[in-house]
Design an enzyme around this catalytic site. Structure first.
Site, short mmCIF file in Angstrom:
data_model
loop_
_atom_site.label_atom_id
_atom_site.label_comp_id
_atom_site.label_asym_id
_atom_site.label_seq_id
_atom_site.Cartn_x
_atom_site.Cartn_y
_atom_site.Cartn_z
N ASN A 112 -16.04 -65.43 52.79
CA ASN A 112 -14.71 -65.72 52.34
C ASN A 112 -13.82 -65.93 53.88
O ASN A 112 -12.95 -66.12 54.06
CB ASN A 112 -13.82 -64.76 51.74
CG ASN A 112 -14.30 -63.25 52.27
OD1 ASN A 112 -15.20 -62.63 52.38
ND2 ASN A 112 -13.08 -62.17 51.94
N GLY A 185 -19.98 -57.73 51.49
CA GLY A 185 -20.18 -58.49 50.28
C GLY A 185 -19.70 -57.72 49.15
O GLY A 185 -19.02 -56.81 49.19
N SER A 186 -20.51 -58.04 47.98
CA SER A 186 -19.92 -57.62 46.65
C SER A 186 -20.76 -56.18 46.44
O SER A 186 -21.66 -55.84 46.87
CB SER A 186 -20.46 -58.39 45.63
OG SER A 186 -21.79 -58.80 45.58
N GLU A 207 -19.77 -52.89 53.48
CA GLU A 207 -18.43 -53.25 53.54
C GLU A 207 -18.47 -53.78 52.32
O GLU A 207 -18.74 -55.24 52.12
CB GLU A 207 -17.99 -54.21 54.76
CG GLU A 207 -18.17 -53.40 56.18
CD GLU A 207 -16.99 -52.68 56.39
OE1 GLU A 207 -15.75 -52.58 55.49
OE2 GLU A 207 -16.97 -51.69 57.20
N CYS A 241 -10.71 -59.74 50.83
CA CYS A 241 -11.37 -58.42 50.29
C CYS A 241 -10.25 -57.23 50.00
O CYS A 241 -10.19 -56.39 49.23
CB CYS A 241 -12.53 -57.90 51.03
SG CYS A 241 -12.11 -57.69 52.83
N GLU A 329 -12.86 -56.91 40.08
CA GLU A 329 -11.98 -57.69 41.35
C GLU A 329 -11.72 -58.93 41.05
O GLU A 329 -12.52 -59.90 40.70
CB GLU A 329 -12.86 -57.43 42.50
CG GLU A 329 -12.32 -57.91 43.68
CD GLU A 329 -13.49 -57.77 45.01
OE1 GLU A 329 -14.41 -57.53 44.97
OE2 GLU A 329 -12.97 -57.92 46.15
P1 NAD Z 1 -22.24 -61.31 47.79
O1 NAD Z 1 -22.78 -60.22 47.43
O2 NAD Z 1 -22.62 -62.43 46.72
O3 NAD Z 1 -22.90 -62.05 48.99
C1 NAD Z 1 -23.04 -61.51 50.24
C2 NAD Z 1 -24.27 -61.86 51.02
O4 NAD Z 1 -25.22 -61.37 50.28
C3 NAD Z 1 -24.52 -63.23 51.33
O5 NAD Z 1 -24.91 -63.41 52.62
C4 NAD Z 1 -25.44 -63.52 50.13
O6 NAD Z 1 -26.26 -64.46 50.73
C5 NAD Z 1 -26.38 -62.13 50.14
N1 NAD Z 1 -26.84 -62.30 48.85
C6 NAD Z 1 -26.44 -62.45 47.60
N2 NAD Z 1 -27.04 -62.22 46.42
C7 NAD Z 1 -28.15 -61.56 46.98
C8 NAD Z 1 -29.28 -60.89 46.46
N3 NAD Z 1 -29.46 -60.95 45.09
N4 NAD Z 1 -30.08 -60.39 47.26
C9 NAD Z 1 -29.94 -60.42 48.55
N5 NAD Z 1 -28.89 -60.98 49.30
C10 NAD Z 1 -27.98 -61.43 48.56
O7 NAD Z 1 -20.64 -61.57 48.34
P2 NAD Z 1 -19.71 -62.55 48.54
O8 NAD Z 1 -19.62 -63.44 47.24
O9 NAD Z 1 -20.00 -63.40 49.86
O10 NAD Z 1 -18.25 -62.13 49.05
C11 NAD Z 1 -17.41 -61.49 47.76
C12 NAD Z 1 -17.43 -60.14 47.70
O11 NAD Z 1 -17.40 -59.49 49.23
C13 NAD Z 1 -16.09 -59.56 47.16
O12 NAD Z 1 -16.67 -58.34 46.37
C14 NAD Z 1 -15.24 -58.92 48.42
O13 NAD Z 1 -14.47 -57.62 48.07
C15 NAD Z 1 -16.35 -58.48 49.39
N6 NAD Z 1 -15.86 -58.51 50.74
C16 NAD Z 1 -15.85 -57.36 51.31
C17 NAD Z 1 -15.29 -57.36 52.66
C18 NAD Z 1 -15.22 -56.03 53.28
O14 NAD Z 1 -14.86 -56.01 54.69
N7 NAD Z 1 -15.11 -54.85 52.79
C19 NAD Z 1 -15.11 -58.56 53.21
C20 NAD Z 1 -15.26 -59.77 52.43
C21 NAD Z 1 -15.54 -59.54 51.27
#
Ligand code: NAD
Length: 454
Positions: A112, A185-186, A207, A241, A329
Site C-alpha cells: 500500500n 503485512g496482514s 507490522e 494501515c 479490517e
Molecule cells: P500481505 O500479508 O498479503 O502481504 C505482505 C507481504 O507478504 C508481501 O510481500 C507478500 O508477497 C508476502 N506474502 C503474502 N502471502 C504470503 C504467504 N502465504 N507466505 C509468505 N509470504 C506471503 O499484506 P498486504 O496485502 O501487502 O498488505 C495489507 C495488510 O498489511 C493490511 O492488513 C494492513 O493493515 C497491513 N499493513 C500494516 C502496516 C503497518 O505498518 N503496520 C503497513 C501497511 C500495511
C-alpha cells in the site's frame, strides 16, 4: 536465495558494516539515487495504482528522505555505548550497553505504501549495521521492479539487495536462517512469518493491521474533526494501515458529523473522475472491498468502477457492529459510522475487539482524553487527529497484540535491528571476601545491609 544470503553473511562477517562512516555512505548513496530517479519512481507507482506525484512525495519519499537524514545525524549518538549505573554488589566496576548489529536481515514489504514500507525499515537496518535483503510486495509490480533495478544496479549485493517475487519466493526466503526478519503485512501472513522465524529463533518485527477506531465526542470541534478525519480515511483510497477503519460518534452530533464529512469529500480531490484518485490495488481487493457496501446504509458514495478499479469515498450510516464492514479490517474507502450514547460503553465495546494498530479520539474534554488513554490498548494514535503520528519519527511506530510485535522509526528502528550487549567491566584493585567461603552470619548481615533488601 541461499547464494544471496551466503554473500551477505560473508559481507557481514568481514566487519564492513561495523564502521559508522560506511553505513552513512550507503545511506547518502541511497538518498542520491532515489533523488536522481524520482521521476521513474513517480511513473512506476502511477502505473501500478494511479498514486499521484503529490501523494507519493508527501506520504512516501518525504518519510524516506527524513529517515535517512535522521539516521545520518543521530547515528553516532544511537550507536554510542550507553553508561549504566552499577549496583553496590559489583563495585568497583563500570556498566555499559553496547549496540551491535543483529546480522543479516530480511525485510518483507506490503503493497500500500510500497516505497516507504520497504525502504524505511531498510534504512534502519543499514544504520544499525545489518546487511539487508528487501522483498517488496509483488502486487505493485512496477514499483517492485524500479526498486530492484535502482538498488541492484548500484549497491554491493553483500550489503543491500532487492529480491522480487510473490508467495513462492517469499516462502523460499523464509526457509533460510536470517538474524532478523522485519515483516509488514496482514495478520494471517504475519503468523506464517512468525512460525518460520521460530524454527531458527530469529527475532522478528511484525507490522500488522487491524480495525482502528476513531471516536468522535460531542465535545469535539466539528469542522476540523471532519476535515482531518476525511483526509486520513480517504488518503490512498483508504488503503492505509493506520487509517480510521470506522467511526463511532456521540448520538447528539452524528447527523452533523455525517453532513460535515460529506461536505469535506465534495471539496476534496477524492473523486473517481479525478485522474489522481488512487485505484484499488487489484481485482481481488476491488471485489473484497466493494462487497462490504451495504446499499441500505449508503449515506454517500458507493460508486464502484470496475474498469478503473476505483471505489468512491463511501459512508455507511448508521452502521452497526454486526455489519459486514465491521467484521474485518476494511482497507478501502468505506467508512462505517456507528453511534454511541456513553463514552464508557463505546470504549467497553471497542475493548472486546483485538488490539488495533491505531486509535483516535476527537474531543476537547480532558477527562475523555484520559479515559481513552487509560482504557484502550492499541499500537499508537493521535488525539484530535488521525494518521499524523506516523509523521513524527521520534515516536516508535508499531502494534500490540494482533496488530504487531515491535516498533520502528527513528531510534526505535535502529534498536529493532540491534542487539543490546550488556557488559560489566570490573576493576581489579581489590576483592571483598563476602561471597567466598567460609560463610558466616556476620557476612550474611553485611550482604543484607549492602543489598538493602531487609
Ligand atoms: P500481505 O500479508 O498479503 O502481504 C505482505 C507481504 O507478504 C508481501 O510481500 C507478500 O508477497 C508476502 N506474502 C503474502 N502471502 C504470503 C504467504 N502465504 N507466505 C509468505 N509470504 C506471503 O499484506 P498486504 O496485502 O501487502 O498488505 C495489507 C495488510 O498489511 C493490511 O492488513 C494492513 O493493515 C497491513 N499493513 C500494516 C502496516 C503497518 O505498518 N503496520 C503497513 C501497511 C500495511
Amino acid at each position: 536465495m541461499q547464494q544471496v544470503l551466503d554473500t551477505q553473511r560473508d559481507f557481514f562477517c568481514s566487519g564492513r558494516t561495523k564502521d559508522l562512516d560506511s553505513r552513512k555512505k550507503v545511506l547518502i548513496k541511497l538518498k542520491n539515487i532515489l533523488k536522481l530517479n524520482e521521476q521513474a519512481l513517480y511513473e512506476a507507482i502511477y502505473q501500478d495504482f494511479k498514486k499521484s506525484e503529490f501523494d507519493t512525495y508527501s506520504s512516501e519519499l518525504a518519510l524516506i528522505y527524513h529517515d535517512i537524514e535522521d539516521a545520518i545525524s543521530n547515528l553516532k549518538r544511537w550507536a554510542k555505548p550507553q553508561k549504566i549505573k552499577t549496583n553496590w554488589a559489583n563495585m568497583p566496576a563500570k556498566s555499559r550497553i553496547y549496540k551491535e548489529p543483529l546480522g543479516c536481515s530480511l525485510i518483507i514489504g506490503a503493497w500500500n505504501y510500497p516505497y516507504q514500507l520497504s525502504l524505511c525499515p531498510a534504512i534502519a537496518a543499514i544504520a544499525a549495521g545489518c546487511t539487508v535483503v528487501i522483498k517488496p510486495s509483488e502486487l505493485p509490480k512496477n514499483t517492485s521492479a524500479v526498486m530492484a533495478k535502482l538498488i541492484n544496479n548500484n549497491f554491493d549485493p553483500g550489503f543491500l539487495y532487492v529480491a522480487e517475487g510473490g508467495i513462492p519466493e517469499t516462502t523460499e526466503l523464509l526457509n533460510l536462517k536470517w538474524d532478523k526478519i522485519f515483516f509488514t503485512g496482514s495478520v494471517p501472513v504475519g503468523k506464517i512469518v512468525y512460525a518460520a522465524a521460530a524454527k531458527n529463533l530469529t527475532p522478528v518485527t511484525l507490522e500488522l493491521g487491524g480495525k482502528s477506531p476513531a471516536i468522535i465526542s460531542q465535545h469535539c470541534k466539528l469542522d476540523i474533526t471532519a476535515k482531518r478525519l476525511s483526509w486520513a480515511k480517504f488518503l490512498n483510497a483508504g488503503q492505509t494501515c493506520i487509517a480510521p477503519d470506522y467511526v463511532i460518534v456521540h448520538s447528539s452530533i452524528a447527523d452533523k458529523l455525517v453532513a460535515a464529512i460529506q461536505s469535506e469529500i465534495e471539496k476534496s480531490s477524492y473523486h473517481t473522475d479525478n485522474q489522481n484518485y488512487v485505484q484499488i490495488i487489484d481485482q481481488k481487493n476491488f471485489d473484497r472491498v466493494s462487497r462490504l457496501i451495504d446499499n441500505n446504509k449508503l449515506a454517500l458514495g458507493g460508486i464502484c468502477d470496475i474498469q478503473n478499479r476505483t471505489i468512491s469515498p463511501t459512508l455507511l450510516y448508521p452502521a452497526s457492529w454486526e455489519d459486514k464492514s465491521m467484521q474485518d479490517e476494511i482497507f478501502g474507502p468505506i467508512l462505517p459510522i456507528l453511534v454511541y450514547d456513553k463514552l464508557d460503553d463505546a470504549l467497553k465495546r471497542i475493548k472486546t475487539l483485538t488490539h488495533p494498530l491505531s486509535a483516535y479520539i476527537f474531543t476537547e474534554k480532558s477527562s475523555e482524553k484520559r479515559s481513552f488513554l487509560k482504557q484502550l490498548s492499541f499500537g499508537g494514535g493521535s488525539i484530535n487527529d488521525a494518521v499524523m503520528h506516523i509523521a513524527n519519527s521520534n515516536l516508535p511506530f508499531g502494534g500490540v497484540g494482533n496488530s504487531g510485535i515491535g516498533s520502528y522509526h527513528g531510534k526505535a528502528g535502529f534498536d529493532a535491528f540491534s542487539h543490546s550487549k550488556s557488559i560489566l567491566h570490573k576493576g581489579t584493585l581489590f576483592e571483598p571476601n563476602l561471597k567466598y567461603s567460609p560463610i558466616s552470619n556476620t557476612k550474611l548481615t553485611w550482604i543484607k545491609r549492602l543489598l538493602k533488601l531487609g
